[in-house]
Design an enzyme around this catalytic site. Structure first.
Site, short mmCIF file in Angstrom:
data_model
loop_
_atom_site.label_atom_id
_atom_site.label_comp_id
_atom_site.label_asym_id
_atom_site.label_seq_id
_atom_site.Cartn_x
_atom_site.Cartn_y
_atom_site.Cartn_z
N LYS A 101 20.82 3.80 15.81
CA LYS A 101 21.90 3.14 16.56
C LYS A 101 21.48 1.78 17.07
O LYS A 101 22.29 0.89 17.23
CB LYS A 101 22.26 3.99 17.79
N LYS A 105 14.32 5.08 9.68
CA LYS A 105 15.55 5.88 9.78
C LYS A 105 16.73 5.00 10.16
O LYS A 105 16.55 3.93 10.77
CB LYS A 105 15.37 6.99 10.82
N LYS A 124 10.17 2.37 22.78
CA LYS A 124 11.05 1.63 23.69
C LYS A 124 10.33 1.08 24.91
O LYS A 124 10.84 0.17 25.56
CB LYS A 124 12.22 2.50 24.13
#
Ligand code: TYM
Length: 328
Positions: free
Chosen positions: A197, A194, A112
């Site tokens: 969200k 994976k 991130k």
């Protein structure tokens, strides 16, 4: 005494990965353990930009989802992280026991920080230490999480040992509890990553509130390989194996048993079988989320009760830490 702690970020409706990898075991652990705490970790979610009104709403939505999944506020303490200030306070003390290089290689930061200005915020960098504080503040022994949290659990163990060595035996060394098949549910669009969200592809994730039509469409379009047989081989056939893993988790049947039952089915037909099993499993949850979501007063009440119960555990632990460190 054994104690369970876990947390989830209030960023939208949880997906199948969150549910099968973590939330489901949160529910079963309530029956097994006497002391269980689950936190909606809003302090973690502000490490990336959040709109204030959306964040406020998301905390309540997540609370509704957790209750709908079966978290029982009479059996476990369900609370909002920021309402217990000792999380951030203990985080500070533990950050002084953690080296920069130890944090630099952790996944959250690597993924991130590039998308943030100025190489990423300090908060994003020390996020894992706040997670360590979440766990240690309750002297937790067991932490139900998915595979993506394994490195954060190792950090927690390291920091607990460092503290114990420096100031005296105090923290138990907590263990991660992971589900066997469902610890890493994969994206339906790319079985090499994976389910997440923050995935921009709408078809990649199945949310707990998706309608049956949406669920059918997402499974129908799930990416598999060019073999049409149903087998379970996560290494060589991650796409179809992910569907079998999901099917196994929602049906309670072993992957081998499901493969046996699916002999003769083409993957295209099998995708619909899995979709139906998921729909059957999620329908009562979806209906309960919708029922609870509107009842803001009730949700706030649950969190307020949880905050009181959490602070009763947290305050004496934090005071003891302060005494050991020399702050009292
Ligand atoms: P979060 O909010 O990203 O995810 C919540 C839980 O869902 C699990 N999970 C998955 N499991 C299987 N397959 C997937 N595709 C998948 N995606 C997510 C996660 O492993 C997690 O258990 N840092 C944590 C929140 C946290 C926490 C804590 C957890 C903060 N403090 C203390 C445990 C203890 C996080 O971002 O989870």
């Amino acid at each position: 005494a054994p104690r369970v702690f876990s947390g989830i970020q209030p960023t939208g409706i949880p997906h199948l990965g969150n549910y099968l990898g973590a939330l489901r075991s949160w529910v079963s652990l309530q029956e097994e353990f006497g002391s269980v705490l689950y936190s909606v970790v809003d302090l973690h979610s502000i490490t990336v930009p959040q709109d204030p009104d959306t964040l406020r709403r998301s905390v309540l939505d997540m609370t509704a989802c957790l209750l709908a999944c079966g978290v029982n506020p009479d059996k476990s303490c369900l609370f909002q992280q920021s309402q217990v200030p000792e999380h951030a306070e203990l985080g500070w003390i533990l950050s002084c026991l953690t080296s920069m290089p130890r944090l630099r290689h952790l996944p959250q930061w690597k993924m991130k920080s590039q998308s943030q200005k100025n190489e990423g915020s300090v908060g994003l960098f020390i996020y894992p230490v706040l997670q360590v504080a979440d766990i240690l503040l309750y002297q937790s022994t067991h932490v139900p999480v998915g595979d993506d949290q394994a490195q954060h659990l190792e950090l927690t163990q390291d920091v607990a040992r460092t503290f114990n060595n420096q100031y005296g035996e105090f923290f138990p060394i907590p263990r991660a509890l992971m589900s066997k098949c469902a610890k890493k549910i994969r994206s339906l669009r790319d079985p090499l990553v994976k389910m997440s969200k923050s995935d921009p592809q709408k078809l990649a994730t199945v949310r707990l509130t998706d309608t049956p039509d949406e669920i059918v469409m997402k499974f129908r379009k799930a990416v598999t390989d060019c073999t049409s047989e149903v087998t379970y081989d996560p290494e060589r056939r991650p796409g179809i194996s992910n569907l079998v893993a999901i099917h196994s988790a929602v049906s309670g049947l072993a992957p081998e048993e499901l493969v046996r039952q699916s002999r003769g089915l083409e993957t295209a037909q099998y995708k619909l079988v899995v979709a139906e099993a998921v729909i059957a499993h999620l329908t009562p949850i979806r209906e309960e989320v919708h029922r609870l979501r509107g009842d803001t007063g009730f949700l706030t009440g649950v969190l307020t009760r949880g905050t009181h119960a959490a602070r009763e555990v947290a305050t004496p632990v934090y005071d003891a830490v302060c005494r050991m460190v020399g702050l009292r």
